[in-house]
Design a protein around this motif. Sequence first.
Motif, PDB file in Angstrom:
ATOM      1  N   THR A   3       0.740  -1.165  -0.157  1.00  0.00           N
ATOM      2  CA  THR A   3       0.098  -0.048  -0.068  1.00  0.00           C
ATOM      3  C   THR A   3       0.988   1.282  -0.026  1.00  0.00           C
ATOM      4  O   THR A   3       1.673   1.299   0.780  1.00  0.00           O
ATOM      5  CB  THR A   3      -1.077   0.047   1.163  1.00  0.00           C
ATOM      6  OG1 THR A   3      -1.769  -1.207   1.153  1.00  0.00           O
ATOM      7  CG2 THR A   3      -1.683   1.038   1.137  1.00  0.00           C
ATOM      8  N   TRP A   4       0.649   2.286  -0.833  1.00  0.00           N
ATOM      9  CA  TRP A   4       1.193   3.501  -0.917  1.00  0.00           C
ATOM     10  C   TRP A   4       0.551   4.398   0.230  1.00  0.00           C
ATOM     11  O   TRP A   4      -0.585   4.306   0.328  1.00  0.00           O
ATOM     12  CB  TRP A   4       1.001   4.174  -2.396  1.00  0.00           C
ATOM     13  CG  TRP A   4       1.845   3.366  -3.392  1.00  0.00           C
ATOM     14  CD1 TRP A   4       1.726   2.313  -3.631  1.00  0.00           C
ATOM     15  CD2 TRP A   4       2.735   4.089  -4.212  1.00  0.00           C
ATOM     16  NE1 TRP A   4       2.596   1.926  -4.964  1.00  0.00           N
ATOM     17  CE2 TRP A   4       3.267   3.326  -5.007  1.00  0.00           C
ATOM     18  CE3 TRP A   4       3.256   5.367  -4.376  1.00  0.00           C
ATOM     19  CZ2 TRP A   4       4.171   3.596  -6.069  1.00  0.00           C
ATOM     20  CZ3 TRP A   4       4.170   5.712  -5.164  1.00  0.00           C
ATOM     21  CH2 TRP A   4       4.673   4.692  -6.167  1.00  0.00           C
ATOM     22  N   THR A   5       1.385   5.135   0.816  1.00  0.00           N
ATOM     23  CA  THR A   5       0.740   6.169   1.837  1.00  0.00           C
ATOM     24  C   THR A   5       1.191   7.500   1.339  1.00  0.00           C
ATOM     25  O   THR A   5       2.299   7.942   0.848  1.00  0.00           O
ATOM     26  CB  THR A   5       1.754   6.114   3.089  1.00  0.00           C
ATOM     27  OG1 THR A   5       1.535   4.770   3.675  1.00  0.00           O
ATOM     28  CG2 THR A   5       1.229   6.865   4.163  1.00  0.00           C
ATOM     29  N   VAL A   6       0.128   8.361   1.444  1.00  0.00           N
ATOM     30  CA  VAL A   6       0.133   9.566   0.631  1.00  0.00           C
ATOM     31  C   VAL A   6      -0.387  10.544   1.581  1.00  0.00           C
ATOM     32  O   VAL A   6      -1.442  10.599   2.591  1.00  0.00           O
ATOM     33  CB  VAL A   6      -0.697   9.938  -0.682  1.00  0.00           C
ATOM     34  CG1 VAL A   6      -1.003  11.172  -1.137  1.00  0.00           C
ATOM     35  CG2 VAL A   6      -0.712   8.980  -1.683  1.00  0.00           C
ATOM     36  N   TYR A   7       0.356  11.688   1.964  1.00  0.00           N
ATOM     37  CA  TYR A   7       0.122  12.595   3.082  1.00  0.00           C
ATOM     38  C   TYR A   7      -0.247  13.910   2.295  1.00  0.00           C
ATOM     39  O   TYR A   7       0.155  14.313   1.247  1.00  0.00           O
ATOM     40  CB  TYR A   7       1.399  12.778   3.542  1.00  0.00           C
ATOM     41  CG  TYR A   7       1.327  13.943   4.696  1.00  0.00           C
ATOM     42  CD1 TYR A   7       0.833  13.611   6.036  1.00  0.00           C
ATOM     43  CD2 TYR A   7       1.578  15.197   4.675  1.00  0.00           C
ATOM     44  CE1 TYR A   7       0.721  14.592   7.114  1.00  0.00           C
ATOM     45  CE2 TYR A   7       1.496  16.088   5.609  1.00  0.00           C
ATOM     46  CZ  TYR A   7       0.874  15.597   7.078  1.00  0.00           C
ATOM     47  OH  TYR A   7       0.771  16.610   7.968  1.00  0.00           O
ATOM     48  N   LEU A   8      -1.611  14.520   2.847  1.00  0.00           N
ATOM     49  CA  LEU A   8      -2.268  15.269   2.126  1.00  0.00           C
ATOM     50  C   LEU A   8      -2.006  16.714   2.934  1.00  0.00           C
ATOM     51  O   LEU A   8      -2.727  16.865   4.075  1.00  0.00           O
ATOM     52  CB  LEU A   8      -3.544  15.085   2.011  1.00  0.00           C
ATOM     53  CG  LEU A   8      -3.955  13.833   1.033  1.00  0.00           C
ATOM     54  CD1 LEU A   8      -5.468  13.415   1.211  1.00  0.00           C
ATOM     55  CD2 LEU A   8      -3.670  13.791  -0.353  1.00  0.00           C
TER      56      LEU A   8
END
Length: 151
Positions: A3-8
């Motif tokens: 799973t990719w983790t994307v910080y918004l």
Amino acid sequence: MATWTVYLSGEIHTDWRERIERGAADAGLDVAFSSPVTDHAASDDCGAAILGAQDRKFWHDHLGAGVNAIRTRTLLERADVVVVRFGEQYRQWNAAFDAGQAAALGKPLITLHPPEHDHALKEVDRAALAVAREPEQVVAILRYVVDGRLP
């Protein structure tokens, strides 16, 4: 791949985060999202609420910035990709700081802002690997980098 983790990061007054999260879910992307605390009052008052009231606004803000930085630094370091939104209404010093931290950490950075911010954000955009205008473009970028699929 995992799973990719994307910080918004960035502006908290519009639905851009929800649009990206919904678009990623609709595209079936294996992506997990994280972000700073987006409750403005909680973010402003967390330090004093936890560590004690302060007589001066400077120290009130200083405590809050420190407590918020625990979350921000940790989640930025864990992120595979960082998206920073610069909104139209407020000066977003915190967003610029997050973009700088992401760049310093070598994180792939996507900025999201309207064209009228291009000049003011030219250095930040130069550090970014992509500059998007709409949340749906961010979703399309994620679809491509995560799954290799074009829209």
